[in-house]
Design a protein around this motif. Structure first.
Motif, mmCIF file in Angstrom:
data_model
loop_
_atom_site.group_PDB
_atom_site.id
_atom_site.type_symbol
_atom_site.label_atom_id
_atom_site.label_comp_id
_atom_site.label_asym_id
_atom_site.label_seq_id
_atom_site.Cartn_x
_atom_site.Cartn_y
_atom_site.Cartn_z
ATOM 1 N N ILE A 12 0.834 -1.199 0.000
ATOM 2 C CA ILE A 12 0.000 0.000 0.000
ATOM 3 C C ILE A 12 0.873 1.255 0.000
ATOM 4 C CG2 ILE A 12 -0.290 0.273 2.517
ATOM 5 C CD1 ILE A 12 -3.258 0.968 1.871
ATOM 6 N N SER A 15 1.567 2.786 -3.342
ATOM 7 C CA SER A 15 0.541 3.627 -3.975
ATOM 8 C C SER A 15 0.917 5.100 -3.926
ATOM 9 C CB SER A 15 -0.810 3.411 -3.290
ATOM 10 O OG SER A 15 -0.787 3.907 -1.958
ATOM 11 N N LEU A 26 -5.930 -2.920 -4.546
ATOM 12 C CA LEU A 26 -5.040 -3.414 -3.493
ATOM 13 C C LEU A 26 -4.804 -4.913 -3.644
ATOM 14 C CD1 LEU A 26 -6.641 -1.651 -0.384
ATOM 15 C CD2 LEU A 26 -4.602 -0.930 -1.642
ATOM 16 N N LYS A 202 -13.316 -2.159 3.814
ATOM 17 C CA LYS A 202 -12.730 -1.381 2.718
ATOM 18 C C LYS A 202 -13.477 -1.616 1.406
ATOM 19 C CE LYS A 202 -8.546 -2.972 3.328
ATOM 20 N NZ LYS A 202 -8.858 -3.761 4.564
ATOM 21 N N GLU A 206 -14.804 1.447 -0.889
ATOM 22 C CA GLU A 206 -14.430 1.559 -2.301
ATOM 23 C C GLU A 206 -15.670 1.604 -3.182
ATOM 24 O OE1 GLU A 206 -10.061 -0.630 -2.217
ATOM 25 O OE2 GLU A 206 -11.856 -1.852 -2.434
ATOM 26 N N HIS A 371 -6.434 5.111 -1.106
ATOM 27 C CA HIS A 371 -5.334 4.198 -0.758
ATOM 28 C C HIS A 371 -4.125 4.991 -0.259
ATOM 29 C CE1 HIS A 371 -7.108 1.132 -3.855
ATOM 30 N NE2 HIS A 371 -7.805 1.189 -2.740
#
Length: 379
Positions: A12, A15, A26, A202, A206, A371
């Protein structure tokens, strides 16, 4: 040897360096590894502001409702001094909960069902039977602990960190847009949606960050009047993202919905053109402003594989009806349930040995920004 947790932190963290025009999802283990979830709880959920409700849910003295916010059982209550508080519901005697999560109502105080210790609306201990023989017992020094509360645009926000920076200064850019949550004169709260969903938190965040899924999960609901092809105006700040999905005019279903909402450009919302205006405030606070109402969707995890979804909306009095192509009436619960179906399947997919990261559409550009926000806190 690098642990799986360290690998996910590194993943992560990458990112932050990836070009924004080359967005990817992810790693699947971000959604399934218990150790990674524990890190999220410590560094995000115990540190950030979470929208847990609206002042109209507790309009009068004694009004309350209780929630389980991550690992904390909390009651939101309107006190005799007109203050709205977030009190721990853990009794100061033997750890019993004085209010069960998911309870709501009106009261003059809280009484522990275990040994009848009684507390005032502000958390102060009022009475405790048969404690007179305890030489060091001082009821004046005993009270239910409070969590940080901030009221912003009539929304109730809680932070589990006593030292957290104030919320409002972080969201100055959204002040005008979010003022709609103060509601119209005589505004009412729609029916509460409060469910525990199977899935990783998550995945739902998203989902809320993009309108790309309208054409899939909402083919017979949102897609009919606010279709994926209309996604536009993707903007963001340090703590938030935003996008709009304009309504498709001249469709019977759209015009019927606008008639139901009594929409006009100069109504209480001031929306020049009808659209879904979606604002997401990190980590899991989503807001949907639409003709006829303003909804908030609060998400917080209960574990690596489940989360709470608490949703409400403020709007003028009266029912706001929606109709599917067959003419059947439905409400927002149906739309939210459509997303809920997907969450369990996504979790299942994330656990597959064949699961792998994939590329994202430009319509999902808010995801890598989110992210990056998480990476700054988890690496």
């Amino acid at each position: 040897m690098v642990s799986e947790l360290e690998h996910l932190q590194s993943s992560i963290g990458a990112s932050l360096e990836r070009p924004v025009h080359e967005p990817w999802t992810l790693d699947p283990a971000h959604y399934t590894l218990p150790e990674y979830y524990a890190l999220e709880v410590e560094r995000i959920w115990k540190k950030e502001w979470i929208c847990v409700g609206h002042v109209k849910e507790v309009p009068d003295v004694g009004d309350f409702y209780s929630i389980q916010l991550v690992n904390e059982p909390i009651v939101i209550v309107h006190g005799a001094d007109a203050q709205i508080r977030a009190l721990s519901t853990v009794c100061r005697h033997r750890l019993m909960l004085v209010v069960e999560p998911g309870t709501r109502g009106k009261t003059s105080g809280f009484v522990c069902p275990y040994h009848r210790w009684a507390y005032k609306l502000d958390g102060q201990l009022k009475s405790a039977l048969h404690m007179e023989r305890h030489a060091d017992f001082d009821p004046s020094g005993i009270r239910l602990p409070e969590f940080r509360v901030e009221i912003w645009n009539d929304l109730i926000w809680v932070n589990l960190d006593d030292d957290a920076a104030p919320l409002a200064p972080k969201l100055v850019e959204l002040e005008e847009a979010m003022a709609v949550y103060k509601g119209p004169e005589g505004g009412v709260m729609a029916a509460l949606y409060d469910k525990t969903w199977k899935g990783n938190w998550k995945s739902q965040v998203e989902n809320n960050l993009e309108g790309y899924h309208h054409m899939g999960m909402h083919q017979q609901s949102i897609e009919l009047y606010s279709p994926t092809k209309n996604v536009t105006n993707l903007t963001h700040g340090e703590y938030w993202t935003r996008h709009q999905v304009p309504y498709e005019r001249d469709r019977d279903v759209t015009e019927a919905l606008l008639d139901e909402a009594n929409w006009s450009p100069d109504d209480w919302m001031g929306m020049e053109q009808p659209a879904l205006d979606i604002i997401n405030i990190h980590p899991g606070n989503s807001f949907s402003i639409y003709p006829g109402g303003a909804g908030y969707y609060s998400i917080w995890p209960l574990g690596v594989d489940s989360f709470q979804f608490r949703a409400h909306s403020i709007r003028p009095s009266g029912e706001l009806r929606r109709f599917d192509p067959e003419g059947a009436k439905y409400d927002s619960e149906r739309v939210l349930d459509e997303d809920g179906v997907a969450m369990a399947h996504i979790l299942n997919g994330a656990g597959s040995s064949k699961a792998a990261p994939g590329p994202l559409s430009w319509m999902e550009a808010s995801l890598p920004l989110w992210h990056q926000w998480m990476a700054q806190r988890l690496t």
